[in-house]
Scaffold this motif. Structure first.
Motif, PDB file in Angstrom:
ATOM      1  N   HIS A 124       0.836  -1.207   0.000  1.00 59.42           N
ATOM      2  CA  HIS A 124       0.000   0.000   0.000  1.00 59.42           C
ATOM      3  C   HIS A 124       0.871   1.257   0.000  1.00 59.42           C
ATOM      4  O   HIS A 124       0.605   2.225  -0.723  1.00 59.42           O
ATOM      5  CB  HIS A 124      -0.934   0.005   1.214  1.00 59.42           C
ATOM      6  N   ARG A 125       1.913   1.232   0.811  1.00 61.14           N
ATOM      7  CA  ARG A 125       2.817   2.389   0.866  1.00 61.14           C
ATOM      8  C   ARG A 125       3.613   2.513  -0.433  1.00 61.14           C
ATOM      9  O   ARG A 125       3.785   3.616  -0.971  1.00 61.14           O
ATOM     10  CB  ARG A 125       3.757   2.255   2.074  1.00 61.14           C
ATOM     11  N   ASP A 127       2.831   1.552  -3.438  1.00 61.41           N
ATOM     12  CA  ASP A 127       2.017   1.987  -4.582  1.00 61.41           C
ATOM     13  C   ASP A 127       1.880   3.502  -4.644  1.00 61.41           C
ATOM     14  O   ASP A 127       1.828   4.091  -5.730  1.00 61.41           O
ATOM     15  CB  ASP A 127       0.634   1.338  -4.524  1.00 61.41           C
ATOM     16  N   HIS A 128       1.831   4.159  -3.488  1.00 58.57           N
ATOM     17  CA  HIS A 128       1.758   5.623  -3.474  1.00 58.57           C
ATOM     18  C   HIS A 128       3.031   6.241  -4.055  1.00 58.57           C
ATOM     19  O   HIS A 128       2.973   7.300  -4.707  1.00 58.57           O
ATOM     20  CB  HIS A 128       1.537   6.133  -2.048  1.00 58.57           C
ATOM     21  N   GLU A 132       3.988   8.269  -8.341  1.00 61.30           N
ATOM     22  CA  GLU A 132       4.690   9.552  -8.462  1.00 61.30           C
ATOM     23  C   GLU A 132       5.980   9.416  -9.271  1.00 61.30           C
ATOM     24  O   GLU A 132       6.801  10.322  -9.270  1.00 61.30           O
ATOM     25  CB  GLU A 132       5.006  10.120  -7.082  1.00 61.30           C
ATOM     26  N   THR A 323       4.603   8.962   2.243  1.00 62.36           N
ATOM     27  CA  THR A 323       4.671   8.122   1.048  1.00 62.36           C
ATOM     28  C   THR A 323       4.567   8.983  -0.207  1.00 62.36           C
ATOM     29  O   THR A 323       4.039   8.540  -1.229  1.00 62.36           O
ATOM     30  CB  THR A 323       3.561   7.063   1.057  1.00 62.36           C
ATOM     31  N   SER A 324       5.091  10.200  -0.135  1.00 66.06           N
ATOM     32  CA  SER A 324       5.103  11.089  -1.293  1.00 66.06           C
ATOM     33  C   SER A 324       6.485  11.691  -1.455  1.00 66.06           C
ATOM     34  O   SER A 324       6.895  12.547  -0.651  1.00 66.06           O
ATOM     35  CB  SER A 324       4.073  12.215  -1.143  1.00 66.06           C
ATOM     36  N   ASN A 389       0.048  15.675  -8.368  1.00 64.43           N
ATOM     37  CA  ASN A 389       0.892  14.701  -9.052  1.00 64.43           C
ATOM     38  C   ASN A 389       0.747  14.858 -10.562  1.00 64.43           C
ATOM     39  O   ASN A 389      -0.260  14.445 -11.139  1.00 64.43           O
ATOM     40  CB  ASN A 389       0.495  13.287  -8.636  1.00 64.43           C
TER      41      ASN A 389
END
Length: 399
Positions: A124-125, A127-128, A132, A323-324, A389
């Motif tokens: 999940h983390r 995929d974020h 990007e 996570t960005s 994004n």
């Protein structure tokens, strides 16, 4: 010349070190063959008689190397939202750690998860980050602090690269904190040093890291870990000078470390030593923001001495639940006053250097064809925008 794929009518930020700044090429093209960049340059400079199985028209969109997140703790159990509330009430990072929270609380949660659970939560983390434009990510262990759980974390990290189209680089961080069952740091470092050759022989770790800090391990204990890593022929990295100046940056440089990370309290001697020995300074602005650090890394010293600077999320459940990478890039500018060129180099060319890699990080022939294609007017938008994004397409290994 035959290509598998060619991207035409692009604006390139090549990050080619032989070019000035971001290595910008207008009216550019990038071509891939067998997963590698076969051509990068002006469209008019393409070799005569070229053809390609796939031609993709980019209509003037920008292309950068695929982004690299060179410092994460993305594999872990549980979260630390409760500690976030404690910090809002006035508790400091060190106070929480000394009271049994912090890293040790995540150790308990991580030990309770099996490998499948660790992979599921990490995806999940991950995929974020992928949406990007991230194409390579470093993943540290360090929330097991025993042989079985550290191995489980590293195996889970390797599995991420099988579940998604991304390269995973693993780092063993056994010297992260003193586990609850130990009272003697020296004896625990004995265990960490004993783990290293076993992990190396099983191919689970690409590098070794340590946390050199008052609440973690001393410079002397860190040096022991580094010596064990060298004996196992693994490169080293270091969490250094985050909360105080224990001269971790110089220690890392003196041991030929790939990188020293955090560095809020690094002095000029440390910055100079890093530059001299090719150790990359990895900036982790989300951690500084989250723990409300008032002292920031000595960017001017790094510039003065020519220390390469990278930027990473430090994705972890405590001090940097981020996570960005794009948001992190903005923080590097607004908090640390890094320039647009420094930051974009910091998540591409210099991030690759922080991982000891020469096959990624720039748009040059022979490098792996990892691309991030953006719907932007100028590269500064990647740093300037918050919560936006602009990724148009992500390409990993030419696909």
């Amino acid at each position: 010349m035959h290509f598998d794929t060619i991207w035409l009518n692009a604006r390139l930020a090549t990050l080619d070190p032989s070019r000035e700044g971001l290595g910008i090429v207008e009216g550019g093209a990038v071509a891939a063959r067998d997963g590698k960049i076969a051509y990068s340059g002006t469209q008019s400079g393409l070799p005569a008689g070229w053809d390609a199985a796939r031609r993709i028209e980019l209509d003037g969109r920008w292309v950068t190397p695929g982004l690299i997140d060179c410092h994460t703790h993305i594999i872990h159990g549980g979260n630390r939202a409760h500690e976030f509330e404690l910090r809002l009430a006035g508790a400091t990072y060190e106070e929480i750690a000394r009271a049994g929270g912090g890293i040790v609380s995540t150790v308990k949660a991580t030990r309770a998860d099996d490998e499948d659970a660790l992979v599921k939560s990490a995806l999940h983390r991950l995929d974020h980050l992928l949406v990007e434009g991230v194409t390579t990510i470093e993943v540290k262990s360090g929330y097991g602090l025993d042989t079985d759980t550290e191995k489980r974390m590293l195996r889970a990290a390797r599995r991420l690269g099988k579940e998604r189209a991304v390269e995973i680089v693993t780092t063993f961080l056994g010297a992260h904190a003193l586990p609850p069952e130990f009272t003697d740091k020296e004896k625990y470092i004995d265990l960490v040093c004993a783990m290293i050759p076993e992990l190396a022989s099983e191919g689970l770790a690409d590098a070794v890291d340590a946390f050199c800090e008052g609440i973690a391990f001393s410079p002397e204990q860190t040096a022991r870990v580094f010596d064990a890593a060298r004996a196992a022929k693994l490169p080293v990295k270091l969490h250094a000078d985050q909360l105080s100046n224990l001269h971790g940056a110089k220690l890392a440089a003196d041991h030929g470390a790939l990188s020293a990370d955090h560095l809020e309290y690094t002095d000029e001697e440390g910055a100079a030593a890093m530059a001299k020995n090719g150790t990359v300074a990895v900036m982790l602005p989300v951690a500084a923001y989250t723990i409300r650090e008032k002292q920031f890394p000595p960017i001017d010293h790094f510039r003065k001495h020519g220390t390469a600077m990278a930027v990473a999320t430090d994705c972890n459940p405590g001090s940097s639940p981020a996570t960005s990478l794009l948001m992190t890039m903005n923080m590097a500018a607004t908090l640390f006053r890094m320039t647009v060129d420094e930051i974009i180099a910091g998540v591409t060319r210099n991030a690759a250097k922080a991982l000891g890699r020469t096959d990624i990080g720039t748009l040059e022939a022979g490098k792996r064809c990892d691309l991030a294609i953006w719907e932007i007017e100028r590269p500064a938008e990647l740093v300037y925008r918050i919560g936006f994004n602009p990724l148009y397409q992500r390409v990993w290994n030419g696909k």
